[in-house]
Design a protein around this motif. Structure first.
Motif, short mmCIF file in Angstrom:
data_model
loop_
_atom_site.label_atom_id
_atom_site.label_comp_id
_atom_site.label_asym_id
_atom_site.label_seq_id
_atom_site.Cartn_x
_atom_site.Cartn_y
_atom_site.Cartn_z
N ARG A 131 0.82 -1.22 0.00
CA ARG A 131 0.00 0.00 0.00
C ARG A 131 0.84 1.26 0.00
O ARG A 131 0.48 2.26 -0.64
CB ARG A 131 -0.92 -0.02 1.24
N ASP A 132 1.95 1.28 0.73
CA ASP A 132 2.72 2.51 0.91
C ASP A 132 3.87 2.60 -0.09
O ASP A 132 4.46 1.58 -0.49
CB ASP A 132 3.29 2.58 2.33
N SER A 133 4.21 3.83 -0.48
CA SER A 133 5.24 4.02 -1.50
C SER A 133 6.60 3.51 -1.04
O SER A 133 7.38 3.00 -1.85
CB SER A 133 5.34 5.50 -1.88
N ARG B 118 10.76 -0.79 -2.21
CA ARG B 118 11.62 -1.92 -1.84
C ARG B 118 11.19 -3.24 -2.46
O ARG B 118 12.02 -4.15 -2.61
CB ARG B 118 11.63 -2.07 -0.30
N GLN B 119 9.93 -3.35 -2.87
CA GLN B 119 9.41 -4.68 -3.19
C GLN B 119 8.90 -4.86 -4.62
O GLN B 119 8.83 -5.99 -5.10
CB GLN B 119 8.28 -5.03 -2.22
N VAL B 120 8.49 -3.80 -5.28
CA VAL B 120 7.84 -3.96 -6.59
C VAL B 120 8.87 -4.03 -7.70
O VAL B 120 9.71 -3.13 -7.86
CB VAL B 120 6.85 -2.81 -6.84
N VAL C 80 15.10 12.15 -6.39
CA VAL C 80 14.65 10.81 -6.77
C VAL C 80 15.50 9.78 -6.03
O VAL C 80 16.73 9.83 -6.05
CB VAL C 80 14.74 10.60 -8.29
N LEU C 81 14.83 8.82 -5.39
CA LEU C 81 15.53 7.80 -4.62
C LEU C 81 15.70 6.49 -5.36
O LEU C 81 16.66 5.75 -5.14
CB LEU C 81 14.78 7.52 -3.30
N ALA C 82 14.74 6.19 -6.25
CA ALA C 82 14.80 4.88 -6.91
C ALA C 82 13.91 4.90 -8.14
O ALA C 82 12.98 5.70 -8.25
CB ALA C 82 14.34 3.77 -5.96
#
Length: 274
Positions: free
Chosen positions: A195-197, A202-204, A268-270
């Motif tokens: 749900r959270d950005s 980290r996961q998508v 931008v972090l990722a």
């Protein structure tokens, strides 16, 4: 002596981790058991939930089983599931009619991602069993079998253009950045999107080098992350995101978004590709 007024019966909730479902078109999920507490997310019609604990006469602590998110929802907004969902809504919003007739009233709106139990059909309408033990009719072109996915997450996100920004929102009535990404990816077949950005970052999908921002190597569907924010690329140059600057779902050139958000103190972090 006057008679004591009858006290309305409080909706019962299970004492064990029984699976219920959302019984209203949109269920606010709060950070605390109060109607004016922060909305942290929303549940959509037919979405499976698990009651974690009693809170008070009005609220329970619950877990949305589609993404594991927890918060407080009203007991009146959940009900025992009436079977496994067979279909899902694949348009931003549609209507549930009381009869298979477009002139029948009242028609109730339901939203993309809602899960439906279909038990029959008549011409272009499907009959839907509802958690409140009533039924309704929906136009068949607006739904698809639960295992059928929309072909393009970014194209679906674009259909929510100009939807108002709403913290914790997950529908065209109001949506936030991670809700837009989660909804679009889920309808395109990406199960279990957080749900959270921060969790999405980290996961998508798989990480990509940040150099792609300068090299023009981004692709449709790529996700760009800042601290507390995410957007999806519509093509190599254009970002779509629900954001508090425009206070709606908006598109803008990625270079302009990067520059504007950097001016606010966030780089931008990722970048990730689902």
């Amino acid at each position: 002596m006057t008679e004591k007024p009858e006290t309305p019966e409080t909706p019962k909730t299970p004492k064990t981790p029984e699976t219920w479902c959302v019984a209203v078109p949109i269920m606010p999920v709060h950070a605390a058991p109060a109607r004016d507490a922060e909305q942290v997310t929303q549940g959509l019609l037919g979405e499976p939930v698990q009651v974690v604990d009693e809170a008070d006469a009005d609220f329970v602590r619950l877990r949305l089983l589609t993404d594991g998110y927890e918060g407080y929802g009203r007991k009146a907004h959940i009900a025992p599931a009436r079977g496994d969902p067979t279909h899902k809504v694949i348009v931003p919003a549609t209507l549930l009619f009381p009869k298979p007739d477009l002139k029948s009233v009242p028609a109730r709106p339901i939203y993309a991602g809602s899960r439906l139990v279909v038990r029959g059909h008549e011409q272009r309408y499907l009959e839907v069993l509802l958690p409140d033990e009533t039924s309704g009719w929906v136009v068949r072109e607006h739904v698809a079998p639960v295992n059928d996915d929309v072909p393009d997450a970014a194209a679906f996100a674009l259909r929510l253009l100009h939807a108002p920004y709403l913290w914790g929102g997950r529908s065209v009535r109001g949506i936030d950045c991670s809700g837009l990404v989660q909804l679009a990816l889920a309808l395109a077949g990406h199960a279990g999107v957080p749900r959270d950005s921060g969790d999405q970052m980290r996961q998508v999908g798989k990480p990509l080098p940040l150099d792609l921002l300068q090299e023009g190597g981004l692709q449709k569907g790529d996700l760009v992350f800042w601290k507390g924010h995410v957007g999806m690329m519509l093509d190599a140059e254009t970002l779509i995101h629900a954001n508090a600057h425009h206070m709606m779902v908006a598109t803008e050139p990625i270079r302009e978004a990067v520059r504007r958000i950097a001016d606010q103190g966030s780089a931008v972090l990722a970048i990730r590709r689902p």
